[in-house]
Write an enzyme that holds these catalytic residues in place. Structure first.
Site, PDB file in Angstrom:
ATOM      1  N   LYS A  43       0.856  -1.193   0.000  1.00  0.00           N
ATOM      2  CA  LYS A  43       0.000   0.000   0.000  1.00  0.00           C
ATOM      3  C   LYS A  43       0.894   1.246   0.000  1.00  0.00           C
ATOM      4  O   LYS A  43       1.914   1.283   0.687  1.00  0.00           O
ATOM      5  CB  LYS A  43      -0.872  -0.008   1.262  1.00  0.00           C
ATOM      6  CG  LYS A  43      -1.659   1.280   1.511  1.00  0.00           C
ATOM      7  CD  LYS A  43      -2.784   1.498   0.529  1.00  0.00           C
ATOM      8  CE  LYS A  43      -3.500   2.826   0.778  1.00  0.00           C
ATOM      9  NZ  LYS A  43      -4.513   3.106  -0.266  1.00  0.00           N
ATOM     10  N   ASN A  69     -13.636   4.441  -5.292  1.00  0.00           N
ATOM     11  CA  ASN A  69     -13.022   4.505  -3.966  1.00  0.00           C
ATOM     12  C   ASN A  69     -12.499   5.895  -3.662  1.00  0.00           C
ATOM     13  O   ASN A  69     -12.058   6.630  -4.552  1.00  0.00           O
ATOM     14  CB  ASN A  69     -11.876   3.492  -3.825  1.00  0.00           C
ATOM     15  CG  ASN A  69     -10.545   4.043  -4.324  1.00  0.00           C
ATOM     16  OD1 ASN A  69      -9.849   4.768  -3.603  1.00  0.00           O
ATOM     17  ND2 ASN A  69     -10.205   3.724  -5.561  1.00  0.00           N
ATOM     18  N   CYS A 130      -2.103   9.894  -6.294  1.00  0.00           N
ATOM     19  CA  CYS A 130      -3.189   9.636  -5.347  1.00  0.00           C
ATOM     20  C   CYS A 130      -4.222  10.760  -5.409  1.00  0.00           C
ATOM     21  O   CYS A 130      -3.913  11.898  -5.058  1.00  0.00           O
ATOM     22  CB  CYS A 130      -2.695   9.501  -3.922  1.00  0.00           C
ATOM     23  SG  CYS A 130      -4.073   9.382  -2.768  1.00  0.00           S
ATOM     24  N   ASN A 132      -7.085  11.076  -3.744  1.00  0.00           N
ATOM     25  CA  ASN A 132      -8.096  11.012  -2.681  1.00  0.00           C
ATOM     26  C   ASN A 132      -7.715  11.659  -1.358  1.00  0.00           C
ATOM     27  O   ASN A 132      -8.298  11.345  -0.335  1.00  0.00           O
ATOM     28  CB  ASN A 132      -8.486   9.556  -2.431  1.00  0.00           C
ATOM     29  CG  ASN A 132      -9.176   8.939  -3.641  1.00  0.00           C
ATOM     30  OD1 ASN A 132      -9.801   9.649  -4.408  1.00  0.00           O
ATOM     31  ND2 ASN A 132      -9.032   7.658  -3.812  1.00  0.00           N
TER      32      ASN A 132
HETATM   33  C1  DHB Z   1      -5.355   6.151  -2.544  1.00  0.00           C
HETATM   34  C2  DHB Z   1      -5.869   6.107  -3.812  1.00  0.00           C
HETATM   35  C3  DHB Z   1      -5.011   6.106  -4.877  1.00  0.00           C
HETATM   36  O1  DHB Z   1      -5.479   6.050  -6.149  1.00  0.00           O
HETATM   37  C4  DHB Z   1      -3.640   6.153  -4.666  1.00  0.00           C
HETATM   38  O2  DHB Z   1      -2.819   6.173  -5.705  1.00  0.00           O
HETATM   39  C5  DHB Z   1      -3.139   6.176  -3.389  1.00  0.00           C
HETATM   40  C6  DHB Z   1      -4.006   6.169  -2.331  1.00  0.00           C
HETATM   41  C7  DHB Z   1      -6.266   6.179  -1.404  1.00  0.00           C
HETATM   42  O3  DHB Z   1      -7.328   6.805  -1.496  1.00  0.00           O
HETATM   43  O4  DHB Z   1      -5.929   5.575  -0.358  1.00  0.00           O
END
Ligand code: DHB
Length: 311
Positions: A43, A69, A130, A132
Site C-alpha cells: 500500500k 473509492n 493519489c 483522494n
Molecule cells: C489512494 C488512492 C489512490 O489512487 C492512490 O494512488 C493512493 C491512495 C487512497 O485513497 O488511499
C-alpha cells in the site's frame, strides 16, 4: 511461460496486485505471498500512519462495470513497510515492490533516504497519482512539479525505480510526461494507470451518493477504465523505448491481461477484481492467459508484447 522481468528482476508470472488492494497490513501481504501472483506491491506509504477517510469509502458499482473509492491513503506509515521489506524473503522468487506516496516532496525524500540506507533488493515505486487526499492535487497532473520531484528523487534513489501515474487523456500530455521520464536513466518503468479520478456514483433509489468522502467523489477502477488503461500503457510503451510499462486497469480475466501485454505491458496488476474475488484471482487468470496463449500459438509474452496492430 508467463515469466517476465521488471526493473531487472525476474517474476515467475506477470500478475500482481494493484497497490492499495490486499497490501496494507502484514496479514494482507501474507495472502499475496501465498497466492499465485508473480510479485507483490505494498500500500502507498506516507511518512506517518493514516486512518484514511470515513466509510463507506470503497464500493463495487451495481452496474458491474467497476468500482469507486476514496480511501484517503490509509496506511501503517513507511516504517512498517520498511520493516516488512527488511524481513522479506527475497529468495522466494517474488520480487517486492514498495509504493511511496509522501504528502510532500520533503516526506518522499525522507522515506526514500530511509529505504536507500537500508540497501534492500526491493524496488521503489513513487506514486504521483493519489487523487483522494482532500486539498492535495496529484503530482502527475503538474508536469513542472513532477519533473522537479524526479530531479530530487532519481539521484537520491540511484538504483532502478518506477513511478505510478494517473491516466492521461490528451496526446500532448503523453508527449510532455514521456519527455520528462526519458531524462532519468534510473527511472526504469512506469505503472499505468491509477484510478480514473473523481467519478461520482449515485444510487437511483435513494438518490444518494454511494461513498461518504468528498461528497461522493472517488477514483474509478475496473472494466470501465480498461480502454483508458490500454491507451496509457501503449502511449508510454511507444514513447519510452528504453523503459518498461506495468499495466493496470480493467482486468477481469485472461483476455484483458492479454490486451495489456499487446499494448506493451511487461507486467499487469489487478485491483478491483482482486478486491472482489480475493487472491485466488491470480491462479484463475494465469490459467486463462495460458489457455489464450496456447490457442493463439504464443509460447512467451515477448512474442506479442507491444505488438498491437494498427489499421
Ligand atoms: C489512494 C488512492 C489512490 O489512487 C492512490 O494512488 C493512493 C491512495 C487512497 O485513497 O488511499
Amino acid at each position: 511461460d508467463l515469466s517476465t522481468k521488471v526493473a531487472g528482476l525476474s517474476l515467475p508470472n506477470l500478475l500482481f496486485n494493484a497497490s492499495g488492494v490486499c497490501c496494507q497490513t502484514e496479514a494482507d501481504l501474507k495472502l499475496m505471498i501465498e497466492s499465485e501472483s508473480g510479485s507483490l506491491i505494498t500500500k502507498s506509504a506516507t511518512y506517518e500512519y493514516r486512518e484514511g477517510n470515513p466509510s463507506p469509502r470503497y464500493l463495487p458499482l451495481p452496474s458491474g462495470l467497476g468500482s469507486i473509492n476514496s480511501m484517503g491513503l490509509p496506511n501503517e506509515g513507511y516504517e512498517y513497510y520498511l520493516n516488512f521489506a527488511k524481513n522479506y524473503d527475497y529468495s522466494s522468487k517474488k520480487p517486492l515492490f514498495i509504493s511511496l506516496s509522501g504528502l510532500s516532496l520533503a516526506d518522499n525524500v525522507k522515506m526514500c533516504e530511509a529505504f536507500v540506507a537500508a540497501d534492500l533488493p526491493c524496488v521503489l515505486e513513487v506514486n504521483f497519482s493519489c487523487p483522494n487526499v482532500p486539498g492535495k492535487p496529484q503530482l502527475g497532473y503538474d508536469m513542472e512539479a513532477m519533473e522537479n520531484a524526479l530531479n530530487v528523487l532519481a539521484p537520491l534513489i540511484k538504483k532502478p525505480f518506477g513511478v505510478k501515474l494517473p491516466p492521461y487523456f490528451d496526446i500532448a500530455h503523453f508527449d510532455t510526461a514521456a519527455a520528462i521520464f526519458n531524462k532519468f536513466d534510473n527511472l526504469v518503468y512506469v505503472t499505468c494507470i491509477n484510478s480514473v479520478g473523481n467519478g461520482l456514483a449515485i444510487d437511483f433509489e435513494t438518490e444518494s451518493a454511494l461513498i461518504k468522502p468528498k461528497d461522493g467523489f472517488g477514483g474509478l477502477g475496473g472494466l470501465m477504465v480498461l480502454n483508458t488503461a490500454l491507451a496509457n500503457v501503449n502511449a508510454f510503451y511507444r514513447r519510452l523505448p528504453t523503459k518498461q510499462v506495468i499495466g493496470v486497469g480493467g482486468v477481469t480475466s485472461g483476455k484483458e491481461v492479454f490486451l495489456h501485454v499487446l499494448a506493451g505491458a511487461s507486467a499487469v496488476q489487478i485491483g478491483t477484481t482482486l478486491k472482489e474475488e480475493g487472491p485466488t484471482v491470480f491462479a484463475r487468470i494465469n490459467k486463462e492467459l495460458t489457455d489464450i496463449m496456447i490457442a493463439k500459438g504464443y509460447k512467451s509474452l515477448d512474442e506479442f508484447r507491444g505488438k498491437v496492430k494498427t489499421l
